[in-house]
Design a protein around this motif. Structure first.
Motif, PDB file in Angstrom:
ATOM      1  N   UNK A 199      70.118  46.772  27.576  1.00  0.00           N
ATOM      2  CA  UNK A 199      70.957  47.713  26.870  1.00  0.00           C
ATOM      3  C   UNK A 199      71.100  47.302  25.428  1.00  0.00           C
ATOM      4  N   UNK A 200      71.730  48.190  24.676  1.00  0.00           N
ATOM      5  CA  UNK A 200      71.975  47.929  23.267  1.00  0.00           C
ATOM      6  C   UNK A 200      73.445  47.700  23.011  1.00  0.00           C
ATOM      7  N   UNK A 201      73.753  46.755  22.172  1.00  0.00           N
ATOM      8  CA  UNK A 201      75.114  46.440  21.760  1.00  0.00           C
ATOM      9  C   UNK A 201      75.975  46.118  22.977  1.00  0.00           C
ATOM     10  N   UNK A 202      76.979  46.945  23.267  1.00  0.00           N
ATOM     11  CA  UNK A 202      77.840  46.694  24.422  1.00  0.00           C
ATOM     12  C   UNK A 202      77.013  46.665  25.714  1.00  0.00           C
ATOM     13  N   UNK A 203      75.978  47.492  25.784  1.00  0.00           N
ATOM     14  CA  UNK A 203      75.105  47.490  26.954  1.00  0.00           C
ATOM     15  C   UNK A 203      74.357  46.169  27.114  1.00  0.00           C
ATOM     16  N   UNK A 204      74.037  45.523  25.999  1.00  0.00           N
ATOM     17  CA  UNK A 204      73.404  44.203  26.061  1.00  0.00           C
ATOM     18  C   UNK A 204      74.387  43.180  26.606  1.00  0.00           C
ATOM     19  N   UNK A 205      75.628  43.242  26.128  1.00  0.00           N
ATOM     20  CA  UNK A 205      76.656  42.335  26.638  1.00  0.00           C
ATOM     21  C   UNK A 205      76.892  42.544  28.124  1.00  0.00           C
ATOM     22  N   UNK A 206      76.946  43.800  28.529  1.00  0.00           N
ATOM     23  CA  UNK A 206      77.121  44.126  29.944  1.00  0.00           C
ATOM     24  C   UNK A 206      75.955  43.569  30.756  1.00  0.00           C
ATOM     25  N   UNK A 207      74.742  43.699  30.234  1.00  0.00           N
ATOM     26  CA  UNK A 207      73.555  43.207  30.933  1.00  0.00           C
ATOM     27  C   UNK A 207      73.591  41.691  31.095  1.00  0.00           C
ATOM     28  N   UNK A 208      74.074  40.980  30.079  1.00  0.00           N
ATOM     29  CA  UNK A 208      74.181  39.522  30.171  1.00  0.00           C
ATOM     30  C   UNK A 208      75.153  39.142  31.285  1.00  0.00           C
ATOM     31  N   UNK A 209      76.332  39.781  31.295  1.00  0.00           N
ATOM     32  CA  UNK A 209      77.315  39.456  32.331  1.00  0.00           C
ATOM     33  C   UNK A 209      76.810  39.859  33.709  1.00  0.00           C
ATOM     34  N   UNK A 210      76.077  40.962  33.787  1.00  0.00           N
ATOM     35  CA  UNK A 210      75.480  41.385  35.048  1.00  0.00           C
ATOM     36  C   UNK A 210      74.480  40.331  35.533  1.00  0.00           C
ATOM     37  N   UNK A 211      73.639  39.826  34.623  1.00  0.00           N
ATOM     38  CA  UNK A 211      72.638  38.819  34.992  1.00  0.00           C
ATOM     39  C   UNK A 211      73.298  37.533  35.494  1.00  0.00           C
ATOM     40  N   UNK A 212      74.436  37.182  34.925  1.00  0.00           N
ATOM     41  CA  UNK A 212      75.149  35.990  35.383  1.00  0.00           C
ATOM     42  C   UNK A 212      75.772  36.218  36.764  1.00  0.00           C
ATOM     43  N   UNK A 213      76.290  37.423  36.996  1.00  0.00           N
ATOM     44  CA  UNK A 213      76.957  37.717  38.267  1.00  0.00           C
ATOM     45  C   UNK A 213      75.973  38.022  39.397  1.00  0.00           C
ATOM     46  N   UNK A 214      74.814  38.604  39.050  1.00  0.00           N
ATOM     47  CA  UNK A 214      73.861  39.057  40.071  1.00  0.00           C
ATOM     48  C   UNK A 214      72.426  38.698  39.679  1.00  0.00           C
ATOM     49  N   UNK A 215      72.132  37.415  39.521  1.00  0.00           N
ATOM     50  CA  UNK A 215      70.787  37.029  39.054  1.00  0.00           C
ATOM     51  C   UNK A 215      69.671  37.503  39.988  1.00  0.00           C
ATOM     52  N   UNK A 216      69.975  37.655  41.251  1.00  0.00           N
ATOM     53  CA  UNK A 216      68.966  38.094  42.214  1.00  0.00           C
ATOM     54  C   UNK A 216      68.523  39.531  41.971  1.00  0.00           C
ATOM     55  N   UNK A 217      69.264  40.286  41.181  1.00  0.00           N
ATOM     56  CA  UNK A 217      68.946  41.692  40.925  1.00  0.00           C
ATOM     57  C   UNK A 217      68.208  41.900  39.596  1.00  0.00           C
TER      58      UNK A 217
END
Length: 182
Positions: A60-78
Motif C-alpha cells: 500500500x501507499x502511505x497509511x496503506x504501507x504502514x498497515x501492510x507493515x503491521x499486517x506482516x508483523x501480525x500475520x507473517x504466514x499470509x
C-alpha cells in the motif's frame, strides 16, 4: 497515477484494491481507536479472510504501507512479499517531527475546515516542491486531499498518530522480500 500501476498488475495478478476504513467509499467511525495501526491491520486481515486469501503480495501507499507493515508483523504466514510506497514516518526519530505536524493538521481541519488545511499542506514540502517541478502531480495531490472525508480524517489522523506505538524494534522480524518506494 496509482491507477496506472494497478491496471498493469491486473494482467498478472488478482488485485484487490480496497478503501481503508474512513477512506474513499468505505464506512467510517469517529473513534480514533478504530484507526490505530493494529485496527487497520485487523481490517486487512478480515478482508483477506473474507475473500479466502491465504497468502498474498501485500502493499500500500502511505497509511496503506504502514498497515501492510503491521499486517506482516501480525500475520507473517499470509505475506508472500511486501510493497511499501512512501511509508509513513514510523521510527521514533521521524515520528517526533511528524506527530506534532499531523496533530496540528487534525486541529486545523476541525477549526478551519478541510480546504484551509489542504491549503496549508500543499505549501509544505514535499508537496510544495511539486508546484514548480510537476504541476500536474501537484494538482492531482491537491484534489485528492480535498476529496477526503473530514469527518473520518480527523479521527484517522489521531488514531494513527496517538495510538499504540509502532513496534519498530520488530521490523527485522519481517522475512518477506520487501520493496520500498520512497
Amino acid at each position: 497515477m496509482l491507477g496506472d500501476v494497478s491496471d498493469l498488475l491486473w494482467d498478472c495478478f488478482r488485485v484487490v484494491n480496497y478503501d481503508a476504513r474512513g477512506h474513499g467509499e468505505s464506512g467510517y467511525t469517529t473513534e480514533p481507536a478504530d484507526y490505530t495501526w493494529p485496527a487497520l491491520a485487523g481490517d486487512m486481515y478480515h478482508l483477506m479472510r473474507h475473500l479466502g486469501v491465504e497468502r498474498a503480495h501485500v502493499g500500500g501507499g502511505s497509511m496503506g504501507a504502514g498497515t501492510s507493515i503491521l499486517f506482516a508483523l501480525a500475520h507473517p504466514e499470509m505475506v508472500e512479499r511486501l510493497v511499501l510506497i512512501m511509508p509513513p514516518p514510523m521510527l521514533p526519530e521521524s515520528f517526533a517531527t511528524a506527530g506534532p505536524v499531523f496533530n496540528g493538521l487534525a486541529m486545523l481541519i476541525e477549526r478551519d475546515g478541510l480546504e484551509a488545511a489542504v491549503n496549508v499542506a500543499v505549501n509544505l514540502p514535499p508537496l510544495s516542491d511539486y508546484r514548480e517541478t510537476d504541476p500536474e502531480r501537484f494538482e492531482w495531490m491537491r484534489q485528492w486531499l480535498l476529496s477526503q472525508n473530514a469527518t473520518s480524517l480527523v479521527p484517522a489522523i489521531r488514531g494513527v498518530i496517538n495510538g499504540p506505538p509502532v513496534p519498530y524494534e520488530r521490523f527485522p522480524e519481517i522475512e518477506a522480500p520487501t520493496l520500498i518506494i520512497a
